[in-house]
Design an enzyme around this catalytic site. Structure first.
Site, PDB file in Angstrom:
ATOM      1  N   HIS A 176     -71.533   5.631 -40.081  1.00 36.32           N
ATOM      2  CA  HIS A 176     -71.435   7.089 -40.184  1.00 36.32           C
ATOM      3  C   HIS A 176     -70.487   7.678 -39.146  1.00 36.32           C
ATOM      4  CE1 HIS A 176     -75.516   7.354 -42.440  1.00 36.32           C
ATOM      5  NE2 HIS A 176     -74.514   7.008 -43.230  1.00 36.32           N
ATOM      6  N   ASP A 191     -73.708   7.711 -31.652  1.00 37.05           N
ATOM      7  CA  ASP A 191     -73.586   7.568 -30.192  1.00 37.05           C
ATOM      8  C   ASP A 191     -73.005   6.181 -29.889  1.00 37.05           C
ATOM      9  OD1 ASP A 191     -77.055   7.072 -30.412  1.00 37.05           O
ATOM     10  OD2 ASP A 191     -75.714   5.499 -29.688  1.00 37.05           O
ATOM     11  N   TYR A 203     -71.248  19.776 -33.015  1.00 30.92           N
ATOM     12  CA  TYR A 203     -70.852  18.420 -32.617  1.00 30.92           C
ATOM     13  C   TYR A 203     -70.367  18.363 -31.170  1.00 30.92           C
ATOM     14  CZ  TYR A 203     -71.873  16.675 -37.171  1.00 30.92           C
ATOM     15  OH  TYR A 203     -72.567  16.306 -38.293  1.00 30.92           O
TER      16      TYR A 203
HETATM   17  C1  BV8 Z   1     -72.667   8.853 -49.887  1.00 34.13           C
HETATM   18  C2  BV8 Z   1     -73.754  11.626 -39.531  1.00 34.13           C
HETATM   19  C3  BV8 Z   1     -71.400   8.008 -51.759  1.00 34.13           C
HETATM   20  C4  BV8 Z   1     -73.675  13.055 -39.191  1.00 34.13           C
HETATM   21  C5  BV8 Z   1     -75.377  11.465 -41.297  1.00 34.13           C
HETATM   22  C6  BV8 Z   1     -78.386   7.881 -53.671  1.00 34.13           C
HETATM   23  C7  BV8 Z   1     -77.358   6.945 -53.508  1.00 34.13           C
HETATM   24  C8  BV8 Z   1     -76.236   7.263 -52.775  1.00 34.13           C
HETATM   25  C9  BV8 Z   1     -76.117   8.514 -52.158  1.00 34.13           C
HETATM   26  C10 BV8 Z   1     -77.130   9.446 -52.326  1.00 34.13           C
HETATM   27  C11 BV8 Z   1     -78.250   9.141 -53.063  1.00 34.13           C
HETATM   28  N1  BV8 Z   1     -79.053  10.219 -53.072  1.00 34.13           N
HETATM   29  C12 BV8 Z   1     -78.475  11.203 -52.325  1.00 34.13           C
HETATM   30  C13 BV8 Z   1     -77.305  10.776 -51.873  1.00 34.13           C
HETATM   31  C14 BV8 Z   1     -76.374  11.551 -51.038  1.00 34.13           C
HETATM   32  C15 BV8 Z   1     -76.687  11.514 -49.549  1.00 34.13           C
HETATM   33  C16 BV8 Z   1     -78.132  11.317 -49.208  1.00 34.13           C
HETATM   34  O1  BV8 Z   1     -78.576  10.198 -48.960  1.00 34.13           O
HETATM   35  N2  BV8 Z   1     -78.862  12.415 -49.149  1.00 34.13           N
HETATM   36  C17 BV8 Z   1     -80.247  12.334 -48.741  1.00 34.13           C
HETATM   37  C18 BV8 Z   1     -80.609  13.630 -47.988  1.00 34.13           C
HETATM   38  C19 BV8 Z   1     -81.094  12.133 -49.973  1.00 34.13           C
HETATM   39  N3  BV8 Z   1     -75.901  10.464 -48.922  1.00 34.13           N
HETATM   40  C20 BV8 Z   1     -74.614  10.711 -48.596  1.00 34.13           C
HETATM   41  O2  BV8 Z   1     -74.052  11.760 -48.838  1.00 34.13           O
HETATM   42  C21 BV8 Z   1     -73.854   9.578 -47.915  1.00 34.13           C
HETATM   43  N4  BV8 Z   1     -72.634   9.336 -48.642  1.00 34.13           N
HETATM   44  O3  BV8 Z   1     -73.682   8.688 -50.500  1.00 34.13           O
HETATM   45  O4  BV8 Z   1     -71.400   8.559 -50.427  1.00 34.13           O
HETATM   46  C22 BV8 Z   1     -71.655   6.537 -51.689  1.00 34.13           C
HETATM   47  C23 BV8 Z   1     -72.825   5.989 -52.266  1.00 34.13           C
HETATM   48  C24 BV8 Z   1     -73.045   4.637 -52.192  1.00 34.13           C
HETATM   49  C25 BV8 Z   1     -72.109   3.808 -51.572  1.00 34.13           C
HETATM   50  C26 BV8 Z   1     -70.988   4.367 -51.010  1.00 34.13           C
HETATM   51  C27 BV8 Z   1     -70.747   5.732 -51.067  1.00 34.13           C
HETATM   52  C28 BV8 Z   1     -73.452   9.935 -46.505  1.00 34.13           C
HETATM   53  C29 BV8 Z   1     -74.664  10.162 -45.653  1.00 34.13           C
HETATM   54  C30 BV8 Z   1     -74.262  10.278 -44.187  1.00 34.13           C
HETATM   55  C31 BV8 Z   1     -74.698  11.622 -43.634  1.00 34.13           C
HETATM   56  N5  BV8 Z   1     -74.441  11.640 -42.195  1.00 34.13           N
HETATM   57  N6  BV8 Z   1     -75.098  11.392 -39.986  1.00 34.13           N
HETATM   58  C32 BV8 Z   1     -74.375  13.322 -37.887  1.00 34.13           C
HETATM   59  O5  BV8 Z   1     -74.840  12.375 -37.230  1.00 34.13           O
HETATM   60  O6  BV8 Z   1     -74.458  14.479 -37.567  1.00 34.13           O
HETATM   61  S1  BV8 Z   1     -76.978  11.274 -41.794  1.00 34.13           S
HETATM   62  C33 BV8 Z   1     -78.063  11.168 -40.464  1.00 34.13           C
HETATM   63  O7  BV8 Z   1     -79.391  11.084 -40.996  1.00 34.13           O
HETATM   64  C34 BV8 Z   1     -77.942   9.895 -39.681  1.00 34.13           C
HETATM   65  O8  BV8 Z   1     -76.651   9.432 -39.547  1.00 34.13           O
HETATM   66  C35 BV8 Z   1     -78.771   8.914 -40.426  1.00 34.13           C
HETATM   67  O9  BV8 Z   1     -77.989   8.151 -41.284  1.00 34.13           O
HETATM   68  C36 BV8 Z   1     -79.608   9.756 -41.323  1.00 34.13           C
HETATM   69  C37 BV8 Z   1     -81.050   9.352 -41.227  1.00 34.13           C
HETATM   70  O10 BV8 Z   1     -81.425   9.560 -39.949  1.00 34.13           O
HETATM   71  P1  BV8 Z   1     -82.225   8.444 -39.117  1.00 34.13           P
HETATM   72  O11 BV8 Z   1     -81.231   7.671 -38.319  1.00 34.13           O
HETATM   73  O12 BV8 Z   1     -83.134   7.653 -39.981  1.00 34.13           O
HETATM   74  O13 BV8 Z   1     -83.027   9.406 -38.179  1.00 34.13           O
HETATM   75  P2  BV8 Z   1     -84.316  10.241 -38.568  1.00 34.13           P
HETATM   76  O14 BV8 Z   1     -84.465  11.297 -37.541  1.00 34.13           O
HETATM   77  O15 BV8 Z   1     -84.295  10.605 -40.021  1.00 34.13           O
HETATM   78  O16 BV8 Z   1     -85.484   9.161 -38.393  1.00 34.13           O
HETATM   79  C38 BV8 Z   1     -85.711   8.602 -37.118  1.00 34.13           C
HETATM   80  C39 BV8 Z   1     -86.731   7.508 -37.321  1.00 34.13           C
HETATM   81  O17 BV8 Z   1     -86.947   6.881 -36.060  1.00 34.13           O
HETATM   82  C40 BV8 Z   1     -88.082   8.042 -37.794  1.00 34.13           C
HETATM   83  O18 BV8 Z   1     -88.584   7.172 -38.796  1.00 34.13           O
HETATM   84  C41 BV8 Z   1     -88.946   7.993 -36.531  1.00 34.13           C
HETATM   85  O19 BV8 Z   1     -90.290   7.688 -36.828  1.00 34.13           O
HETATM   86  C42 BV8 Z   1     -88.324   6.841 -35.787  1.00 34.13           C
HETATM   87  N7  BV8 Z   1     -88.470   6.949 -34.335  1.00 34.13           N
HETATM   88  C43 BV8 Z   1     -88.476   8.072 -33.562  1.00 34.13           C
HETATM   89  N8  BV8 Z   1     -88.624   7.714 -32.268  1.00 34.13           N
HETATM   90  C44 BV8 Z   1     -88.675   6.355 -32.229  1.00 34.13           C
HETATM   91  C45 BV8 Z   1     -88.573   5.866 -33.540  1.00 34.13           C
HETATM   92  N9  BV8 Z   1     -88.614   4.549 -33.833  1.00 34.13           N
HETATM   93  C46 BV8 Z   1     -88.732   3.695 -32.800  1.00 34.13           C
HETATM   94  N10 BV8 Z   1     -88.843   4.085 -31.514  1.00 34.13           N
HETATM   95  C47 BV8 Z   1     -88.821   5.408 -31.188  1.00 34.13           C
HETATM   96  N11 BV8 Z   1     -88.936   5.780 -29.905  1.00 34.13           N
END
Ligand code: BV8
Length: 235
Positions: free
Chosen positions: A116, A101, A63
């Protein structure tokens, strides 16, 4: 923005893709094959409380590196277009960002909610105070409030509760339009917001570089870089 006559309240969800063209790595590499954060690290090692407990130095260094990096980046046209919309939109508008950010704010957006957390805050695990923080945490600096050397990144890890969920769901209930920008739809509960909004009667629009895991839930998906799509949508 096309026919917006029946739109009063807007919720916008942004993800790493909105900051990609500012030079901030996404988590899962987009089609451009750019390096992605999670490919360099196992999520379990750097973005979970268990990983922090197991190897705090690894997590703090991960981080610290990102906190330093974002301070050298600038908002891109997508951030500026959203800030312009925020300034001009007469109805309700909320930018719910998954990003940690501060580029939305540095572009001038005001109605921003970091579900987040934020890189530029540190959270004291002793007194629970959150403080503005731009430097490293690896040297275990003292908490500005209680002096304890117990600061962690103020970032929501997997398994932790995202911030201000009640406010987000209340905004989704009032939304006439839900727009998702630059997110893969991989992480919940954010990835489920489109279904919540849709079930409550909102129109749904996705602006993304490629189809996401949630694309099938949107009324419309426009593909392309955010720096083109977002100004094109806002104007
Ligand atoms: C929680 C901070 C309980 C850290 C992050 C079902 C229901 C509820 C929860 C779960 C569930 N199933 C599983 C879970 C648990 C888990 C989860 O979702 N796991 C996943 C792997 C399945 N979730 C959690 O633990 C969350 N907490 O559930 O608590 C609860 C439930 C309900 C209600 C209340 C409480 C906490 C999750 C937070 C984790 N922390 N970040 C850090 O930053 O280091 S996650 C991190 O990845 C990001 O913060 C973001 O949220 C996440 C996804 O990332 P994206 O932003 O989408 O980025 P990514 O790279 O994946 O994609 C980029 C996209 O942009 C792509 O599509 C790409 O094509 C596009 N792109 C690229 N370039 C461009 C572009 N688009 C346009 N222009 C461009 N130039």
């Amino acid at each position: 923005m096309g026919d917006m006559s029946d739109i009063r309240n807007i919720v916008i969800l942004t993800g790493a893709g909105v900051s990609a063209e500012s030079g901030i790595d996404t988590f899962r590499s987009g089609t451009d094959g750019a390096p992605s954060l999670w490919e360099q690290h196992r999520v379990e090692d750097v973005a979970t409380p268990e990983g922090f407990a197991r190897d705090p130095d690894l997590v703090l260094r991960f981080y610290d590196m990102r906190r330093e990096a974002i301070q050298t980046k600038q908002p891109n046209p997508a951030h500026h277009a959203l800030a312009k919309l925020d300034a001009e939109w007469r109805g309700e508008l909320l930018i719910v960002t998954q990003n940690v950010d501060d580029l939305h704010e540095r572009a001038g957006a005001r109605r921003v909610l970091h579900m987040h957390g934020e890189h530029l805050n540190a959270w004291c695990t002793t007194c629970d105070t959150r403080s503005r923080w731009t430097g490293p945490l690896i040297d275990r600096p003292a908490c500005p409030a209680c002096e304890a050397r117990a600061l962690r990144p103020d970032v929501v890890w997997f398994g932790e509760m995202p911030y201000r969920m009640d406010e987000i769901y209340a905004a989704l209930r009032r939304a006439d339009l839900f727009v998702s920008i630059g997110t893969s739809g991989a992480v919940y509960p954010a990835a489920g917001f489109v279904r919540d909004a849709r079930s409550l009667g909102a129109k749904t629009l996705e602006l993304n570089l490629e189809r996401s895991q949630g694309s099938g839930w949107f009324d419309e998906t426009r593909l392309g870089p955010a720096s083109n799509l977002v100004p094109g949508w806002v104007d």
